[in-house]
Motif scaffolding. Structure first.
Motif, short mmCIF file in Angstrom:
data_model
loop_
_atom_site.label_atom_id
_atom_site.label_comp_id
_atom_site.label_asym_id
_atom_site.label_seq_id
_atom_site.Cartn_x
_atom_site.Cartn_y
_atom_site.Cartn_z
N TRP A 277 -16.47 13.62 11.36
CA TRP A 277 -17.04 13.74 12.72
C TRP A 277 -16.43 14.97 13.35
N GLY A 278 -17.29 15.87 13.82
CA GLY A 278 -16.83 17.08 14.50
C GLY A 278 -16.90 16.91 16.00
N VAL A 279 -15.77 17.07 16.66
CA VAL A 279 -15.66 16.90 18.11
C VAL A 279 -15.57 18.29 18.74
N GLY A 280 -16.32 18.52 19.81
CA GLY A 280 -16.21 19.77 20.54
C GLY A 280 -17.49 20.57 20.52
N PRO A 281 -17.58 21.60 21.39
CA PRO A 281 -18.79 22.42 21.46
C PRO A 281 -19.04 23.16 20.15
N GLY A 282 -20.26 23.02 19.65
CA GLY A 282 -20.63 23.68 18.41
C GLY A 282 -20.13 23.01 17.15
N ALA A 283 -19.35 21.94 17.25
CA ALA A 283 -18.79 21.28 16.06
C ALA A 283 -19.89 20.59 15.27
N HIS A 284 -19.76 20.67 13.95
CA HIS A 284 -20.70 20.02 13.03
C HIS A 284 -20.12 18.70 12.53
N SER A 285 -20.99 17.74 12.25
CA SER A 285 -20.59 16.45 11.70
C SER A 285 -21.47 16.13 10.50
N TYR A 286 -20.96 15.27 9.64
CA TYR A 286 -21.73 14.84 8.47
C TYR A 286 -21.36 13.40 8.13
N LEU A 287 -22.39 12.56 7.96
CA LEU A 287 -22.21 11.23 7.43
C LEU A 287 -23.17 11.08 6.25
N GLY A 288 -22.65 10.65 5.12
CA GLY A 288 -23.47 10.48 3.93
C GLY A 288 -24.31 9.22 4.00
N ALA A 318 -22.62 13.38 31.94
CA ALA A 318 -23.83 12.66 32.32
C ALA A 318 -24.14 11.49 31.38
N GLY A 319 -23.25 11.25 30.42
CA GLY A 319 -23.47 10.17 29.47
C GLY A 319 -24.51 10.48 28.42
N GLU A 320 -24.77 11.77 28.19
CA GLU A 320 -25.79 12.18 27.24
C GLU A 320 -25.17 12.57 25.89
N ASP A 321 -26.02 12.56 24.87
CA ASP A 321 -25.62 12.96 23.53
C ASP A 321 -25.34 14.47 23.52
N PRO A 322 -24.16 14.91 23.05
CA PRO A 322 -23.88 16.36 23.03
C PRO A 322 -24.52 17.08 21.85
N ALA A 323 -25.18 16.35 20.94
CA ALA A 323 -25.76 16.99 19.76
C ALA A 323 -26.94 17.88 20.16
N ALA A 324 -26.95 19.09 19.61
CA ALA A 324 -28.05 20.00 19.84
C ALA A 324 -29.21 19.72 18.89
N GLU A 325 -28.86 19.33 17.66
CA GLU A 325 -29.90 19.09 16.66
C GLU A 325 -29.33 18.20 15.56
N ARG A 326 -30.22 17.45 14.92
CA ARG A 326 -29.85 16.58 13.81
C ARG A 326 -30.72 16.92 12.61
N GLU A 327 -30.14 16.83 11.43
CA GLU A 327 -30.84 17.20 10.20
C GLU A 327 -30.67 16.10 9.15
#
Length: 399
Positions: A277-288, A318-327
């Motif tokens: 899990w990537g925390v912070g602005p621009g951080a990437h995350s991956y779950l298999g 604002a309680g919103e998802d910080p993710a910009a995009e999901r793949e």
């Protein structure tokens, strides 16, 4: 954002946490990372950043409810994480403990500039559970540091390493080769200086001048001249030779460690497709691939947060998802990425794990000295020294 009814990651994979701290004292001319120096328009307050990072961990707690895995690795990157007060870094590490927990042998790393730490700050980090520090040494040659726009003096590196050792932290040094104006003799001097400090781990990366950076614009205007690829190859070979003679063994194309236990476990997790899990602005995350509590199976997924710190903090406030995009990632995507990543490792990868048979390409790569012939006969794809210089080309042939 996922909740307890949504997918959780498969427990057989390791889990790690990356925390992106996007602040730097200055923006180096070659840097194209998501970082912000004072005075830049999106430099949100550091206190706001820490609060936002902890808020994202709260969303992660809800998203991964039911997944019992503690973090085996935590990596604070940037930017310069140690621009933050050590108490802020400790607070975020405590947030990781509260959200996921830490394994008993967890590796906890922070990146640091040599002039961004003190004896006291490193001691505080070690006492809070940090186990490792990675210093951005880059070079031991003043004119090379000046071209890179690094702010530290070469002698600061040795002082910082001493303080880290006194605190009980493992030490890694990051080097860059191929800086405009850097000679082979300059690079030898940097290697020798790094080795003399007796770190546990050394990374050496070829400088890539990206078009959108200040250095990229200087190159386009003809103010600097890029080091040619043949010289960069000579520099890489010199690094491998000198580091091997000093007792360092390569385990990934750009990384060497004195002992297997001193390899960066967090980065190895990336290369072997573990979860993070990537925390912070621009951080990437991956779950298999993962399964719902009701047994429904879900495929692998990657996502990344909005890049601008103010936008990141505003979404979380604002309680919103910080993710910009999901793949979503298909089995084919995962197989191709596995080749790209695992081939860079000293252990290589089994021929049987290729997405499709490639006997002709393997034979050609062996003939060209890119793959180890004996290993290939034994069913393992393993890069030679020449192959490490041509790793990207080898991946293209094999996928």
């Amino acid at each position: 954002m996922a909740d307890a009814a949504h997918p959780v990651a498969a427990p057989e994979r390791d889990f790690g946490v990356y925390i992106h701290v996007p602040f730097c004292a200055v923006r180096c001319g070659y840097c194209d990372f998501n970082t912000y120096a004072p005075g830049e328009g999106e430099f949100s307050s550091r206190d706001d950043y820490v609060g936002a990072a902890l808020a994202e961990m709260g969303t992660a707690r809800r998203a991964m409810a039911g997944d019992p895995r503690p973090a085996r690795t935590v990596f604070f990157g940037g930017g310069t994480p140690t621009m933050l007060d050590p108490a802020a870094l400790v607070a975020m590490l405590d947030g990781v403990r509260d959200t996921w927990g830490l394994t008993a042998d967890a590796e906890v790393t922070t990146e640091a500039n040599p002039d961004s730490v003190t004896r006291e700050s490193l001691t505080m980090l070690a006492q809070a559970g940090f186990t490792r520090v990675s210093f951005g040494m880059q070079s031991a040659v003043p004119h090379v540091l000046a071209t890179l726009e690094r702010t530290h003096r070469p002698e600061n590196v040795g002082r910082a390493v001493t303080w880290a050792r006194e605190a009980g932290l493992a030490v890694s040094l990051d080097l860059i080769y191929g800086t405009p104006g850097e000679s082979l003799a300059d690079w030898h001097a940097s290697l020798d200086a790094a080795i003399a400090l007796e770190p546990d781990h050394i990374s050496a990366y070829a400088l890539v001048i990206e078009p959108g950076t200040r250095m990229g614009r200087q190159l386009k205007r003809g103010e600097i001249e890029a080091v040619d690829l043949d010289t960069q190859a000579d520099m890489y070979e010199a690094a491998d030779e000198r580091l091997a003679a000093a007792g360092f063994a390569w385990y990934e194309v750009s990384n060497w460690a004195r002992e297997p236990g001193q390899r960066c476990r967090h980065n190895v997790a990336y290369w072997t497709s573990q979860d993070w899990w990537g925390v912070g602005p621009g951080a990437h995350s991956y779950l298999g691939p993962r399964t719902d509590a009701d047994g429904t199976e879900h495929g692998a997924e990657r996502w990344w947060n909005v890049k601008l710190p103010r936008a990141y903090a505003a979404r979380l406030a604002a309680g919103e998802d910080p993710a910009a995009e999901r793949e979503p990632l298909t089995a084919s995507d995962l197989a191709l990425e596995s080749v790209m990543l695992r081939l860079r490792l000293v252990d290589g990868m089994p021929v049987a794990d290729l997405p499709e048979p490639r006997p002709g390409q393997i034979a050609s790569l062996v003939a060209d000295g890119v793959l180890d012939g004996r290993a290939a006969i034994a069913g393992v794809l393993r890069l030679t020294l020449r192959g490490r210089l041509l790793a990207d080309a080898a991946v293209r042939l094999l996928t």
